[in-house]
Design a protein around this motif. Sequence first.
Motif, PDB file in Angstrom:
ATOM      1  N   HIS A   1      12.641  40.106 -42.421  1.00  0.00           N
ATOM      2  CA  HIS A   1      11.700  40.388 -41.335  1.00  0.00           C
ATOM      3  C   HIS A   1      10.790  39.186 -41.130  1.00  0.00           C
ATOM      4  O   HIS A   1      10.637  38.343 -42.003  1.00  0.00           O
ATOM      5  CB  HIS A   1      10.880  41.656 -41.614  1.00  0.00           C
ATOM      6  N   SER A   2      10.224  39.163 -39.948  1.00  0.00           N
ATOM      7  CA  SER A   2       9.278  38.110 -39.600  1.00  0.00           C
ATOM      8  C   SER A   2       8.277  38.695 -38.624  1.00  0.00           C
ATOM      9  O   SER A   2       8.602  39.608 -37.867  1.00  0.00           O
ATOM     10  CB  SER A   2      10.006  36.925 -38.957  1.00  0.00           C
ATOM     11  N   GLY A   3       7.090  38.154 -38.652  1.00  0.00           N
ATOM     12  CA  GLY A   3       6.075  38.587 -37.703  1.00  0.00           C
ATOM     13  C   GLY A   3       6.533  38.324 -36.272  1.00  0.00           C
ATOM     14  O   GLY A   3       7.235  37.352 -36.004  1.00  0.00           O
ATOM     15  N   HIS A   4       6.129  39.192 -35.359  1.00  0.00           N
ATOM     16  CA  HIS A   4       6.600  39.104 -33.971  1.00  0.00           C
ATOM     17  C   HIS A   4       6.120  37.846 -33.243  1.00  0.00           C
ATOM     18  O   HIS A   4       6.715  37.445 -32.255  1.00  0.00           O
ATOM     19  CB  HIS A   4       6.200  40.367 -33.197  1.00  0.00           C
ATOM     20  N   ARG A   5       5.090  37.190 -33.732  1.00  0.00           N
ATOM     21  CA  ARG A   5       4.583  35.959 -33.108  1.00  0.00           C
ATOM     22  C   ARG A   5       5.098  34.690 -33.803  1.00  0.00           C
ATOM     23  O   ARG A   5       4.773  33.588 -33.385  1.00  0.00           O
ATOM     24  CB  ARG A   5       3.058  35.928 -33.176  1.00  0.00           C
ATOM     25  N   SER A   6       5.878  34.833 -34.826  1.00  0.00           N
ATOM     26  CA  SER A   6       6.315  33.704 -35.653  1.00  0.00           C
ATOM     27  C   SER A   6       7.583  33.079 -35.070  1.00  0.00           C
ATOM     28  O   SER A   6       8.671  33.168 -35.636  1.00  0.00           O
ATOM     29  CB  SER A   6       6.544  34.169 -37.090  1.00  0.00           C
ATOM     30  N   GLU A   7       7.435  32.417 -33.926  1.00  0.00           N
ATOM     31  CA  GLU A   7       8.584  31.903 -33.183  1.00  0.00           C
ATOM     32  C   GLU A   7       9.447  30.935 -33.982  1.00  0.00           C
ATOM     33  O   GLU A   7      10.673  30.993 -33.901  1.00  0.00           O
ATOM     34  CB  GLU A   7       8.139  31.255 -31.877  1.00  0.00           C
ATOM     35  N   SER A   8       8.851  30.041 -34.763  1.00  0.00           N
ATOM     36  CA  SER A   8       9.671  29.083 -35.511  1.00  0.00           C
ATOM     37  C   SER A   8      10.519  29.808 -36.561  1.00  0.00           C
ATOM     38  O   SER A   8      11.682  29.461 -36.771  1.00  0.00           O
ATOM     39  CB  SER A   8       8.826  27.980 -36.151  1.00  0.00           C
ATOM     40  N   ASN A   9       9.957  30.828 -37.192  1.00  0.00           N
ATOM     41  CA  ASN A   9      10.730  31.612 -38.159  1.00  0.00           C
ATOM     42  C   ASN A   9      11.857  32.367 -37.464  1.00  0.00           C
ATOM     43  O   ASN A   9      13.003  32.369 -37.924  1.00  0.00           O
ATOM     44  CB  ASN A   9       9.836  32.611 -38.892  1.00  0.00           C
ATOM     45  N   LEU A  10      11.526  33.019 -36.367  1.00  0.00           N
ATOM     46  CA  LEU A  10      12.530  33.790 -35.637  1.00  0.00           C
ATOM     47  C   LEU A  10      13.648  32.882 -35.130  1.00  0.00           C
ATOM     48  O   LEU A  10      14.819  33.255 -35.162  1.00  0.00           O
ATOM     49  CB  LEU A  10      11.872  34.550 -34.485  1.00  0.00           C
ATOM     50  N   ARG A  11      13.308  31.676 -34.701  1.00  0.00           N
ATOM     51  CA  ARG A  11      14.311  30.708 -34.250  1.00  0.00           C
ATOM     52  C   ARG A  11      15.258  30.334 -35.398  1.00  0.00           C
ATOM     53  O   ARG A  11      16.478  30.294 -35.226  1.00  0.00           O
ATOM     54  CB  ARG A  11      13.603  29.474 -33.681  1.00  0.00           C
ATOM     55  N   LEU A  12      14.694  30.078 -36.589  1.00  0.00           N
ATOM     56  CA  LEU A  12      15.508  29.763 -37.766  1.00  0.00           C
ATOM     57  C   LEU A  12      16.483  30.896 -38.066  1.00  0.00           C
ATOM     58  O   LEU A  12      17.673  30.675 -38.294  1.00  0.00           O
ATOM     59  CB  LEU A  12      14.615  29.505 -38.981  1.00  0.00           C
ATOM     60  N   TYR A  13      15.987  32.122 -38.049  1.00  0.00           N
ATOM     61  CA  TYR A  13      16.832  33.264 -38.391  1.00  0.00           C
ATOM     62  C   TYR A  13      17.915  33.500 -37.346  1.00  0.00           C
ATOM     63  O   TYR A  13      19.055  33.800 -37.691  1.00  0.00           O
ATOM     64  CB  TYR A  13      15.985  34.513 -38.608  1.00  0.00           C
ATOM     65  N   ARG A  14      17.577  33.353 -36.072  1.00  0.00           N
ATOM     66  CA  ARG A  14      18.599  33.504 -35.020  1.00  0.00           C
ATOM     67  C   ARG A  14      19.672  32.430 -35.180  1.00  0.00           C
ATOM     68  O   ARG A  14      20.866  32.718 -35.066  1.00  0.00           O
ATOM     69  CB  ARG A  14      17.955  33.422 -33.634  1.00  0.00           C
ATOM     70  N   LYS A  15      19.256  31.207 -35.452  1.00  0.00           N
ATOM     71  CA  LYS A  15      20.213  30.109 -35.629  1.00  0.00           C
ATOM     72  C   LYS A  15      21.131  30.380 -36.825  1.00  0.00           C
ATOM     73  O   LYS A  15      22.290  29.988 -36.828  1.00  0.00           O
ATOM     74  CB  LYS A  15      19.451  28.802 -35.831  1.00  0.00           C
ATOM     75  N   ALA A  16      20.617  31.076 -37.839  1.00  0.00           N
ATOM     76  CA  ALA A  16      21.406  31.411 -39.027  1.00  0.00           C
ATOM     77  C   ALA A  16      22.281  32.642 -38.817  1.00  0.00           C
ATOM     78  O   ALA A  16      22.957  33.082 -39.743  1.00  0.00           O
ATOM     79  CB  ALA A  16      20.472  31.618 -40.224  1.00  0.00           C
ATOM     80  N   GLY A  17      22.252  33.215 -37.611  1.00  0.00           N
ATOM     81  CA  GLY A  17      23.139  34.332 -37.308  1.00  0.00           C
ATOM     82  C   GLY A  17      22.524  35.713 -37.388  1.00  0.00           C
ATOM     83  O   GLY A  17      23.228  36.717 -37.248  1.00  0.00           O
ATOM     84  N   TYR A  18      21.233  35.804 -37.591  1.00  0.00           N
ATOM     85  CA  TYR A  18      20.567  37.108 -37.675  1.00  0.00           C
ATOM     86  C   TYR A  18      20.302  37.660 -36.277  1.00  0.00           C
ATOM     87  O   TYR A  18      20.010  36.909 -35.347  1.00  0.00           O
ATOM     88  CB  TYR A  18      19.248  36.991 -38.438  1.00  0.00           C
ATOM     89  N   ALA A  19      20.377  38.980 -36.163  1.00  0.00           N
ATOM     90  CA  ALA A  19      20.096  39.669 -34.906  1.00  0.00           C
ATOM     91  C   ALA A  19      19.028  40.730 -35.152  1.00  0.00           C
ATOM     92  O   ALA A  19      18.987  41.347 -36.219  1.00  0.00           O
ATOM     93  CB  ALA A  19      21.359  40.323 -34.367  1.00  0.00           C
ATOM     94  N   ARG A  20      18.221  40.930 -34.152  1.00  0.00           N
ATOM     95  CA  ARG A  20      17.165  41.950 -34.235  1.00  0.00           C
ATOM     96  C   ARG A  20      17.792  43.341 -34.305  1.00  0.00           C
ATOM     97  O   ARG A  20      18.698  43.661 -33.529  1.00  0.00           O
ATOM     98  CB  ARG A  20      16.257  41.844 -33.011  1.00  0.00           C
ATOM     99  N   VAL A  21      17.297  44.127 -35.274  1.00  0.00           N
ATOM    100  CA  VAL A  21      17.779  45.504 -35.411  1.00  0.00           C
ATOM    101  C   VAL A  21      16.659  46.524 -35.307  1.00  0.00           C
ATOM    102  O   VAL A  21      16.903  47.715 -35.368  1.00  0.00           O
ATOM    103  CB  VAL A  21      18.562  45.711 -36.732  1.00  0.00           C
ATOM    104  N   GLY A  22      15.423  46.053 -35.166  1.00  0.00           N
ATOM    105  CA  GLY A  22      14.311  46.980 -35.054  1.00  0.00           C
ATOM    106  C   GLY A  22      12.992  46.274 -35.255  1.00  0.00           C
ATOM    107  O   GLY A  22      12.912  45.040 -35.323  1.00  0.00           O
ATOM    108  N   ALA A  23      11.958  47.088 -35.335  1.00  0.00           N
ATOM    109  CA  ALA A  23      10.603  46.582 -35.549  1.00  0.00           C
ATOM    110  C   ALA A  23       9.821  47.634 -36.323  1.00  0.00           C
ATOM    111  O   ALA A  23      10.088  48.830 -36.203  1.00  0.00           O
ATOM    112  CB  ALA A  23       9.925  46.279 -34.219  1.00  0.00           C
ATOM    113  N   VAL A  24       8.896  47.173 -37.113  1.00  0.00           N
ATOM    114  CA  VAL A  24       8.001  48.053 -37.872  1.00  0.00           C
ATOM    115  C   VAL A  24       6.630  47.397 -37.921  1.00  0.00           C
ATOM    116  O   VAL A  24       6.492  46.203 -37.657  1.00  0.00           O
ATOM    117  CB  VAL A  24       8.493  48.316 -39.316  1.00  0.00           C
TER     118      VAL A  24
END
Length: 167
Positions: A120-143
Amino acid sequence: MGMSVTISAATAQDVEQIFRLQYLCFQREAELYDNYRIDPLVQTLDSLRAEVADDLVFVARLGDEVVGSVRGFTDPDGTGLIGKLCVHPRLQGHGLGARLLLAAESALTAERAATRYRLHSGHRSESNLRLYRKAGYARVGAVTGADGVQLILLEKDAADRDFVASA
């Protein structure tokens, strides 16, 4: 010529350096959310010691200095949970986070039989989310975390790891 960064399993001797690095690295996240009670900033040294003893914890070293870390463990359904990925600010943007993430995924599959990975990553953490998307991760939800931060949940199947790593 400079030293190269190596990645290896963390040892009990690394705990204090990981603790200090984690505190340094997650300041930016705390500032982003105006919340200095996020989990990595309030974790105790003793609980980190327990994680290093029980979980799969990796560090990136530049000489004797710990400049990155990541943790992982599996839940009862075989999902590898990855967390607290951090890289020293002066070394960010050079692929070290991706290398640490790959080390965690590899070990979770080889040593803990993980069939998928979740983080998981914070919803505002764009650089983290970019890294994870590039590594093949897809969003499955939010909490919403216990600290009040909105978190994006991301997953990928372990079978997809080899494809993404070679792409």
